[in-house]
Design a protein around this motif. Structure first.
Motif, mmCIF file in Angstrom:
data_model
loop_
_atom_site.group_PDB
_atom_site.id
_atom_site.type_symbol
_atom_site.label_atom_id
_atom_site.label_comp_id
_atom_site.label_asym_id
_atom_site.label_seq_id
_atom_site.Cartn_x
_atom_site.Cartn_y
_atom_site.Cartn_z
ATOM 1 N N VAL A 149 -40.678 -15.438 -52.421
ATOM 2 C CA VAL A 149 -41.646 -16.439 -52.864
ATOM 3 C C VAL A 149 -41.123 -17.116 -54.127
ATOM 4 N N GLY A 150 -41.510 -18.374 -54.273
ATOM 5 C CA GLY A 150 -41.087 -19.139 -55.444
ATOM 6 C C GLY A 150 -41.561 -20.569 -55.333
ATOM 7 N N THR A 151 -41.225 -21.367 -56.344
ATOM 8 C CA THR A 151 -41.586 -22.782 -56.323
ATOM 9 C C THR A 151 -40.671 -23.535 -55.357
ATOM 10 N N SER A 152 -41.036 -24.779 -55.096
ATOM 11 C CA SER A 152 -40.252 -25.590 -54.160
ATOM 12 C C SER A 152 -38.816 -25.757 -54.645
ATOM 13 N N LEU B 257 -38.831 -23.110 -44.486
ATOM 14 C CA LEU B 257 -38.802 -22.466 -43.176
ATOM 15 C C LEU B 257 -37.976 -21.182 -43.201
ATOM 16 N N ILE B 258 -36.922 -21.179 -43.963
ATOM 17 C CA ILE B 258 -35.996 -20.042 -43.970
ATOM 18 C C ILE B 258 -36.446 -18.951 -44.930
ATOM 19 N N VAL B 259 -36.963 -19.338 -46.072
ATOM 20 C CA VAL B 259 -37.231 -18.376 -47.139
ATOM 21 C C VAL B 259 -38.632 -17.786 -47.071
ATOM 22 N N LEU B 260 -39.647 -18.609 -46.937
ATOM 23 C CA LEU B 260 -41.023 -18.140 -47.069
ATOM 24 C C LEU B 260 -41.398 -17.139 -45.971
ATOM 25 N N PRO B 261 -41.981 -16.007 -46.331
ATOM 26 C CA PRO B 261 -42.400 -15.028 -45.313
ATOM 27 C C PRO B 261 -43.521 -15.569 -44.425
ATOM 28 N N GLU B 262 -44.309 -16.556 -44.930
ATOM 29 C CA GLU B 262 -45.382 -17.116 -44.114
ATOM 30 C C GLU B 262 -44.841 -17.843 -42.882
ATOM 31 N N ASN B 263 -43.562 -18.234 -42.926
ATOM 32 C CA ASN B 263 -42.980 -18.983 -41.806
ATOM 33 C C ASN B 263 -42.290 -18.101 -40.776
ATOM 34 N N ASP B 264 -42.366 -16.771 -40.975
ATOM 35 C CA ASP B 264 -41.798 -15.889 -39.948
ATOM 36 C C ASP B 264 -42.467 -16.128 -38.603
ATOM 37 N N GLU B 265 -43.761 -16.399 -38.636
ATOM 38 C CA GLU B 265 -44.492 -16.639 -37.394
ATOM 39 C C GLU B 265 -44.064 -17.949 -36.746
ATOM 40 N N SER C 54 -29.593 -12.493 -51.290
ATOM 41 C CA SER C 54 -30.402 -11.289 -51.082
ATOM 42 C C SER C 54 -29.540 -10.031 -51.169
ATOM 43 N N ARG C 55 -28.295 -10.113 -50.746
ATOM 44 C CA ARG C 55 -27.403 -8.954 -50.855
ATOM 45 C C ARG C 55 -27.021 -8.658 -52.302
ATOM 46 N N LEU C 56 -27.140 -9.663 -53.157
ATOM 47 C CA LEU C 56 -26.931 -9.458 -54.593
ATOM 48 C C LEU C 56 -28.229 -9.076 -55.291
ATOM 49 N N PHE C 57 -29.282 -8.813 -54.492
ATOM 50 C CA PHE C 57 -30.599 -8.439 -55.025
ATOM 51 C C PHE C 57 -31.158 -9.511 -55.957
ATOM 52 N N GLN C 58 -30.993 -10.763 -55.554
ATOM 53 C CA GLN C 58 -31.538 -11.882 -56.309
ATOM 54 C C GLN C 58 -32.802 -12.374 -55.625
ATOM 55 N N PRO C 59 -33.964 -12.286 -56.234
ATOM 56 C CA PRO C 59 -35.187 -12.831 -55.634
ATOM 57 C C PRO C 59 -35.194 -14.351 -55.728
ATOM 58 N N VAL C 60 -36.046 -14.966 -54.941
ATOM 59 C CA VAL C 60 -36.153 -16.422 -55.000
ATOM 60 C C VAL C 60 -36.598 -16.860 -56.383
ATOM 61 N N ASN C 61 -37.569 -16.199 -56.928
ATOM 62 C CA ASN C 61 -38.035 -16.486 -58.279
ATOM 63 C C ASN C 61 -37.203 -15.643 -59.247
ATOM 64 N N SER C 62 -36.293 -16.265 -59.934
ATOM 65 C CA SER C 62 -35.382 -15.525 -60.823
ATOM 66 C C SER C 62 -36.100 -14.890 -62.010
ATOM 67 N N ASN C 63 -37.345 -15.265 -62.248
ATOM 68 C CA ASN C 63 -38.098 -14.694 -63.374
ATOM 69 C C ASN C 63 -38.806 -13.389 -63.014
ATOM 70 N N THR C 64 -38.718 -12.986 -61.751
ATOM 71 C CA THR C 64 -39.359 -11.744 -61.320
ATOM 72 C C THR C 64 -38.287 -10.729 -60.936
ATOM 73 N N PRO C 65 -38.574 -9.441 -61.079
ATOM 74 C CA PRO C 65 -37.579 -8.426 -60.706
ATOM 75 C C PRO C 65 -37.490 -8.263 -59.182
ATOM 76 N N TRP C 66 -36.356 -7.744 -58.749
ATOM 77 C CA TRP C 66 -36.133 -7.461 -57.333
ATOM 78 C C TRP C 66 -36.956 -6.252 -56.900
ATOM 79 N N VAL C 67 -37.646 -6.384 -55.769
ATOM 80 C CA VAL C 67 -38.449 -5.296 -55.228
ATOM 81 C C VAL C 67 -37.656 -4.640 -54.107
ATOM 82 N N SER C 68 -37.316 -3.387 -54.283
ATOM 83 C CA SER C 68 -36.505 -2.685 -53.288
ATOM 84 C C SER C 68 -37.298 -2.455 -52.010
#
Length: 579
Positions: free
Chosen positions: A366-369, A175-183, A339-353
């Motif tokens: 986005v990331g796994t459960s 609920l907190i992380v996924l952008p699909e749950n903004d709605e 997020s302030r440390l520019f850490q994405p949920v999926n640590s295997n992907t780079p941070w998108v500014s």
């Protein structure tokens, strides 16, 4: 709001029947204190039967009061005859406006019985009603501070103070992380964004009660000696607590409609998404019927008061609500920190500014459960079993509630105490008992709530053989909580009946009898006396006492309303439209 005040007014015929029965019985009463005093002055009961208004023996010709024992002999033990004109004038001026104002209280339960119980609890324990309202305001400020450090998306929407349960797996983190749950957050807030606040009818009712109270007080001060014993000064002060409580709830505008709350959650949960082990979010309804946020509707006697949406039960939701808020806010704070440390949920992907219009890109959310849960979970969780700052809020709300209750009831006690014959009598004793029982009900329910919360603790240990051992004291706390809560509600119902009965006795001349007017309760039978004729000095002192009582009651009500207006609507650190 639902039309939930009808059960209260269905009981009015019973009240009128009581008055009619009493009127028929008291019509034949023979007590006439004026005639009794004339008989005493004429020497019919001995040469030393009269006393002055201080209880000192005086010649019969100068007597202005009658000793209690002679009063019973001369006048009888019954009340003075009932006067319909006195009753109708006093009842309509002092009590009827308060009964009408009860309909402006917010209830919200989808059950007339529950709403009636809320009315009874409110009347039976004004301390509890004022405490719940003050606690709600303090909780609003606390939740605003709790989320003040979070800037993660949907933080603003998460600050809606709703009493909910939660599931501790990936559902809440999703609920907190996924952008699909903004709605989801927007949908929930939109359907909960209804208000039960100021309306023309509410404002008219409050203005009517306030103007009626002021005019009636002023009118009574101009003719103190007339109808002094059936005067409603004490009644008006004893009920004045209702005005600030109604004003407080109208300003708070609680989301207490059970049907609308349930419908809002149903609508929002229909579009919620959950993270999956594969990393592709799915509609939660395709995975299971569990949701992160839902109303606790399980049949559980221990938590009945927590489930009832009536605002007076906010006291019962304090611990569970605080725990839910702390859990959700901790998730938001941890997500904000990463997020302030520019850490994405999926640590295997780079941070998108991001950019000015979208500082946090959806690609970073986005990331796994397991990654979603880890992203929201602090490595060093700090959470008390009781909740942070909870005891401070309890103390402040308690002080405000006690000031309101004992300021208004104390004014009623003071007014009747200082009305000759001075001292603790039937009238002042009735108001004193009402305030004491009101406070006891509040103490019992708070204690029951503490025991109820304690019973939810996981108090298990392991013995020498490694077997789990459950402590019986936890089960005992839950059982005691149920017993104490039920006893407190019975006591509150009795107290509500008591204050109504006291008002009826005040206006129907039931208290106008030798025992009550002689203040036997405080002076004792041997020293008690019944003041029949007031001197000019006593009229002035009684008028001053009535003014003091009105000021005391109004002052305590003003303090409570002032507190609500100062602490309500705390500023949020940011809104949904702020960059």
């Amino acid at each position: 709001m639902l039309n939930v005040h009808r059960p209260l007014f269905r009981s009015l015929p019973l009240l009128l029947a009581f008055v009619a029965i009493y009127c028929c019985g008291s019509t034949f009463a023979s007590s006439n204190f004026g005639q009794c005093l004339l008989d005493v002055q004429a020497g019919k009961f001995g040469p030393n039967a009269g006393v002055d208004n201080s209880g000192r023996p005086v010649p019969n010709a100068n007597a202005t009061a009658i000793p209690y024992e002679i009063c019973v002999t001369a006048c009888g033990g019954g009340p003075e005859p009932f006067s319909w004109s006195d009753f109708s004038n006093q009842f309509s001026a002092w009590l009827l406006p308060w009964l009408a104002l009860l309909s402006q209280l917010p209830f919200g339960a989808n059950d007339n019985l529950e709403n009636l119980i809320s009315v009874v609890l409110t009347i039976g324990s004004p301390v509890l009603a004022a405490y719940s309202a003050a606690l709600t305001v303090l909780n609003g400020r606390w939740i605003a501070r709790r989320f003040s450090g979070s800037t993660y998306p949907n933080t603003y929407y998460a600050q809606a103070p709703i009493i909910l349960d939660k599931n501790r797996d990936a559902l809440l983190a999703s609920l907190i992380v996924l952008p699909e749950n903004d709605e989801w957050w927007k949908e929930l807030l939109d359907h909960l964004n209804y208000t039960y606040t100021w309306s023309i009818s509410a404002a008219t009712s409050i203005a009517w009660v306030l103007i009626a109270y002021v005019f009636t007080v002023i009118d009574s001060l101009f003719d103190v000696s007339s109808e002094i014993q059936v005067n409603g000064q004490g009644v008006g002060s004893a009920w004045l607590w209702l005005l600030p409580v109604v004003i407080a709830w109208l300003q708070i505008s609680p989301k207490c409609d059970s049907i609308r709350t349930r419908d809002a959650l149903r609508r929002a949960n229909h579009i919620v998404y959950v993270a999956t082990p594969e990393g592709l979010p799915k509609r939660a309804g395709l995975v299971s019927d569990h949701r992160a946020v839902f109303l606790n509707e399980a049949e559980d006697v221990l938590h009945n008061d927590q489930r009832c949406t009536s605002p007076i039960y906010n006291y019962a939701r304090l611990f569970s609500w605080t725990a839910a808020v702390e859990e959700i806010s901790d998730y938001f704070h941890e997500a904000t920190r990463r997020s302030r440390l520019f850490q994405p949920v999926n640590s295997n992907t780079p941070w998108v500014s991001g950019d000015r219009n979208s500082p946090l890109k959806d690609e970073n959310r986005v990331g796994t459960s397991s990654q979603v849960v880890e992203y929201c979970t602090s490595f060093f969780p700090r959470r008390s079993r009781w909740g942070s700052g909870i005891w401070g809020r309890i103390v402040i709300a308690s002080i405000l509630a006690l000031i309101l209750q004992w300021g208004t009831a104390g004014a009623a006690i003071f007014v009747t105490w200082e009305t000759p014959t001075r001292g603790l009598g039937c009238r002042s004793g009735s108001y004193l008992l009402y305030a004491i029982v009101s406070t006891i009900v509040w103490v019992l329910l708070i204690f029951a709530n503490i025991l109820s919360h304690y019973s939810t603790f996981d108090c298990t240990s392991h013995d020498l053989e490694g077997k789990k051992k459950h402590y019986a004291r936890v089960d005992l706390a839950g059982s005691l909580s149920i017993i104490i809560r039920r006893f407190a509600k019975i006591l509150a119902a009795a107290n509500a009946v008591w204050i109504f009965t006291t008002c009826m006795f005040q206006f129907t001349s039931f208290f106008n009898r030798c025992w009550c007017d002689s203040t036997v309760l405080g002076l004792g039978a041997a020293k008690a006396y019944n003041v029949v004729t007031l001197s000019n000095e006593e009229v002035d002192s009684t008028r001053a006492a009535w003014i003091g009582g009105a000021v005391l009651a109004s002052g305590s009500a003003a303090i409570y309303v002032g507190f609500i207006n100062v602490f309500i609507d705390p500023p949020f650190p940011f809104g949904p439209n702020r960059e």
